[in-house]
Design an enzyme around this catalytic site. Structure first.
Site, PDB file in Angstrom:
ATOM      1  N   SER A 197       2.336  15.006  -4.979  1.00  0.00           N
ATOM      2  CA  SER A 197       1.592  15.147  -6.238  1.00  0.00           C
ATOM      3  C   SER A 197       0.766  16.431  -6.224  1.00  0.00           C
ATOM      4  O   SER A 197       0.378  16.938  -5.175  1.00  0.00           O
ATOM      5  CB  SER A 197       0.677  13.943  -6.457  1.00  0.00           C
ATOM      6  OG  SER A 197       1.435  12.763  -6.507  1.00  0.00           O
TER       7      SER A 197
HETATM    8  N1  SAH Z   1       1.595   9.825  -2.756  1.00  0.00           N
HETATM    9  C1  SAH Z   1       2.469  10.980  -2.769  1.00  0.00           C
HETATM   10  C2  SAH Z   1       3.299  11.057  -4.008  1.00  0.00           C
HETATM   11  C3  SAH Z   1       4.625  10.524  -3.739  1.00  0.00           C
HETATM   12  S1  SAH Z   1       5.732  10.564  -5.110  1.00  0.00           S
HETATM   13  C4  SAH Z   1       1.662  12.223  -2.472  1.00  0.00           C
HETATM   14  O1  SAH Z   1       0.845  12.141  -1.618  1.00  0.00           O
HETATM   15  O2  SAH Z   1       1.883  13.266  -3.050  1.00  0.00           O
HETATM   16  C5  SAH Z   1       5.831   8.865  -5.503  1.00  0.00           C
HETATM   17  C6  SAH Z   1       6.460   7.984  -4.482  1.00  0.00           C
HETATM   18  O3  SAH Z   1       6.499   6.669  -5.022  1.00  0.00           O
HETATM   19  C7  SAH Z   1       7.898   8.325  -4.104  1.00  0.00           C
HETATM   20  O4  SAH Z   1       7.970   8.587  -2.743  1.00  0.00           O
HETATM   21  C8  SAH Z   1       8.680   7.072  -4.493  1.00  0.00           C
HETATM   22  O5  SAH Z   1       9.716   6.754  -3.608  1.00  0.00           O
HETATM   23  C9  SAH Z   1       7.590   6.011  -4.445  1.00  0.00           C
HETATM   24  N2  SAH Z   1       7.866   4.786  -5.181  1.00  0.00           N
HETATM   25  C10 SAH Z   1       8.439   4.606  -6.393  1.00  0.00           C
HETATM   26  N3  SAH Z   1       8.513   3.302  -6.690  1.00  0.00           N
HETATM   27  C11 SAH Z   1       7.976   2.616  -5.638  1.00  0.00           C
HETATM   28  C12 SAH Z   1       7.778   1.252  -5.328  1.00  0.00           C
HETATM   29  N4  SAH Z   1       8.162   0.262  -6.153  1.00  0.00           N
HETATM   30  N5  SAH Z   1       7.206   0.931  -4.154  1.00  0.00           N
HETATM   31  C13 SAH Z   1       6.819   1.889  -3.273  1.00  0.00           C
HETATM   32  N6  SAH Z   1       6.989   3.203  -3.503  1.00  0.00           N
HETATM   33  C14 SAH Z   1       7.553   3.566  -4.666  1.00  0.00           C
END
Ligand code: SAH
Length: 298
Positions: free
Chosen positions: A147
């Protein structure tokens, strides 16, 4: 393209101009550094095979103060020295990034300090590390992104509300683990769930050398939450669903807050507060853009 919506890839000119402006702001922006900083330096240095041989003038980097030069010349093998100077540069560039996030409206000092402390470049593939301190989301593989620093800071600021610190926080979507590391600075315990196994493993790998004791990572479907650990006084979703899963609303403590992107093509950031056992209020904050929340694991 507004700064809040800046996304990868960026043009070279936007990167260069952004850096110049950020460097200027960095001159006026000095924040205290907390202990994770040292952990990060240790982590970076720990990748280096230590060889001892004499330090010569070619090892002293331009811009080092004489005091730093002296310290390195006395104590540091030259290979480590080069890595340490990189780390000094990343501190300054990160400070500029934090200043930019503050300029975009994030005011909470604790959140800004947390952003300064966490080395975002250590959560990216080395090929992208040079872009780590630009205010943009970047690819982390498997069609997912790390993000944007602004949105990480904004969501955590909203999650905190008037509180100094949170007790138990749940993050849905660990990704590379960056946001969990930032959360670890403002909460006693952070639980983070990821549904894509290689990303869960990657986050563990990135977080391990930072030795952050208060993060627990889970592989699973975050839409189900963690009923055994609930209630949480903060829940943060890093992926957007058409609505917030009911299980997560149920796992909020009364008085707790949940921050989530909601929508499909058009998304908005929502703050949900649990005001009683059977009552929740929703506040729409701003437009945003996140990867989709998906059910199940892979
Ligand atoms: N927190 C991260 C952003 C990751 S992007 C950062 O530090 O930048 C969002 C993430 O959510 C992805 O890795 C995706 O696989 C995950 N995601 C989507 N749906 C999900 C679910 N139902 N349970 C767990 N993770 C999920």
């Amino acid at each position: 393209m507004s700064e809040k919506n800046a996304r990868f890839p960026l043009t070279l000119s936007s990167v260069v101009q952004t850096k110049k402006r950020e460097e200027k702001r960095a001159e006026t922006y000095q924040r205290p550094l907390a202990s994770l900083q040292t952990a990060a330096k240790n982590a970076a240095a720990s990748h280096i095979v230590q060889k001892t041989f004499p330090v010569t003038s070619k090892h002293i980097q331009p811009g080092m103060t004489s005091e730093i030069q002296k310290t390195y010349a006395l104590k540091t093998p030259s290979v480590t020295l080069e890595r340490r100077s990189t780390s000094l540069v990343s501190d300054a560039v990160r400070r500029a990034m934090v200043e930019r996030v503050a300029h975009l409206g994030v005011k909470n000092e604790k959140v800004l300090t947390a952003l300064q402390v966490v080395p975002r470049h250590l959560f990216l593939d080395p090929a992208l590390a040079s872009q780590a301190y630009i205010n943009a989301s970047l690819p982390i593989g498997f069609h997912q992104t790390i993000s944007q620093p602004y949105i990480v800071a904004r969501m955590i600021e909203v999650l905190l509300g008037k509180k100094e610190k949170l007790n138990r926080v749940l993050e849905i979507g660990t990704g590379c683990g960056y946001q969990a590391a930032v959360l670890s600075q403002v909460a006693d315990s952070v639980y983070s769930i990821e549904r894509i196994l290689p990303l869960h493993e990657m986050a563990k790998k990135y977080l391990r050398p930072l030795r952050i004791a208060n993060i627990r990572m889970h592989y699973g479907d975050g839409m189900l939450g963690l009923p055994d650990v609930a209630p949480f006084d903060g829940i943060i979703l890093a992926a957007a669903g058409l609505n917030v899963p009911r299980a997560l609303l149920q796992q909020m403590a009364v008085g707790g807050r949940l921050v989530a992107p909601v929508g499909d093509e058009q998304q908005e950031l929502q703050l949900i507060e649990r005001v009683s056992t059977s009552e929740w209020t929703t506040t729409v904050l701003e437009k945003c853009h996140f990867v989709p929340l998906r059910p199940g694991t892979t």
